[in-house]
Scaffold this motif. Structure first.
Motif, PDB file in Angstrom:
ATOM      1  N   ARG A   1       5.926 -11.971  -3.347  1.00 29.66           N
ATOM      2  CA  ARG A   1       5.637 -10.888  -2.411  1.00 29.66           C
ATOM      3  C   ARG A   1       6.257 -11.165  -1.044  1.00 29.66           C
ATOM      4  O   ARG A   1       6.360 -10.265  -0.215  1.00 29.66           O
ATOM      5  CB  ARG A   1       4.130 -10.695  -2.267  1.00 29.66           C
TER       6      ARG A   1
ATOM      7  N   GLU B   1       5.363  -0.146   1.512  1.00 31.59           N
ATOM      8  CA  GLU B   1       4.168  -0.989   1.608  1.00 31.59           C
ATOM      9  C   GLU B   1       4.007  -1.918   0.417  1.00 31.59           C
ATOM     10  O   GLU B   1       3.578  -3.059   0.553  1.00 31.59           O
ATOM     11  CB  GLU B   1       2.928  -0.108   1.736  1.00 31.59           C
ATOM     12  N   THR B   2       4.355  -1.440  -0.771  1.00 26.37           N
ATOM     13  CA  THR B   2       4.161  -2.252  -1.975  1.00 26.37           C
ATOM     14  C   THR B   2       5.306  -2.025  -2.947  1.00 26.37           C
ATOM     15  O   THR B   2       6.053  -1.053  -2.853  1.00 26.37           O
ATOM     16  CB  THR B   2       2.845  -1.891  -2.704  1.00 26.37           C
TER      17      THR B   2
END
Length: 256
Positions: free
Chosen positions: A83, A188-189
């Motif tokens: 991430r 965001e993701t």
């Protein structure tokens, strides 16, 4: 990567160089983390993160209660998906290759106004046949085939902007996150779904494989902070020469 590298990465880079130069033999025990921290003039947390990074890459191995050792050489190279990869700026692939001491490059070709196939339309939340920009990639590590990717971006998002074509314009090659940010969209993701698969004739020719060889197929989709998908891609990594590791951070416990 410039002078903005975090301290742990600077230490990891130097340790990686020393390992490559043969300063420690396979199976040898490294100095303690306290000794290494003193050598590099960093704190214990920085040293721990640097050695853990090389453990994730398969260059070192930790043995409980004993220390850190030089791992046996791998037949396959390891790429780490994390991430944190989007925080490094620029192309995630180039950053991934840099972290394992390789030069990451790619060749790409884009086609605008490509009608979205049904499966891609579902992933992007658009109608079947809606216009997309389809981009094919051939990624190379030290000039050797490393992975393939086919990316789709809905033109309702990027149409009429300077970043319509991912590999042209002012942010060519900078990656989805930076390009979208430049037009006011905060990613965001992203979600990745890995699946074992077999190389098609086209994939085998591009990756130097035999038809039917095992590959890892990853379906990846980026989402903006309002939940809408802004890009999706099918990534293919040859199992014979690469293994994929996923790195997850453990959040600290919440304060009472």
């Amino acid at each position: 990567m410039g002078n903005d590298e975090p301290p742990y990465q600077v230490v990891a880079n130097d340790l990686r160089r020393r390992l490559k130069d043969g300063e420690w033999e396979t199976g040898a025990r490294l100095p303690s983390r306290a000794q290494l921290a003193k050598h590099y003039r960093v704190g214990a947390n920085v040293m721990q993160r640097a050695t853990e990074r090389l453990i994730v890459e398969g260059l070192l191995e930790g043995r409980a209660g004993s220390g850190t050792y030089v791992a046996q050489p791998r037949e396959r190279r390891r790429t780490v998906r994390s991430r944190h990869r989007e925080r490094r700026g620029g192309s995630p692939f180039r950053a991934d290759m840099y972290e394992i001491g390789s030069n990451g490059t790619w060749e790409a070709s884009s086609e605008a106004r490509t009608p979205a196939p049904d499966s891609i339309a579902r992933r992007l939340g658009i109608g079947p046949g809606d216009p997309t920009v389809r981009t094919t990639y051939e990624f190379l590590a030290d000039s050797k085939p490393a992975q393939l990717s086919v990316s789709w971006e809905p033109m309702v998002v990027t149409g009429g902007t300077p970043v319509l074509l991912p590999e042209m314009g002012p942010l060519a090659g900078k990656g989805v996150v930076e390009r979208m940010r430049s037009i006011g969209i905060d990613v965001e993701t992203y979600v990745e779904i890995p699946r074992p698969s077999r190389a098609t004739s086209e994939q085998a020719a591009l990756l130097g494989l035999n038809v039917g060889d095992l590959v890892l197929a990853i379906e990846r989709t980026y989402y903006a902070n309002d939940g809408r998908p802004v890009e999706t891609a099918d990534i293919v990594i040859p199992d014979r020469t690469w293994e994929v590791a996923y790195e997850f951070a453990v959040d600290p416990p919440e304060a009472d």
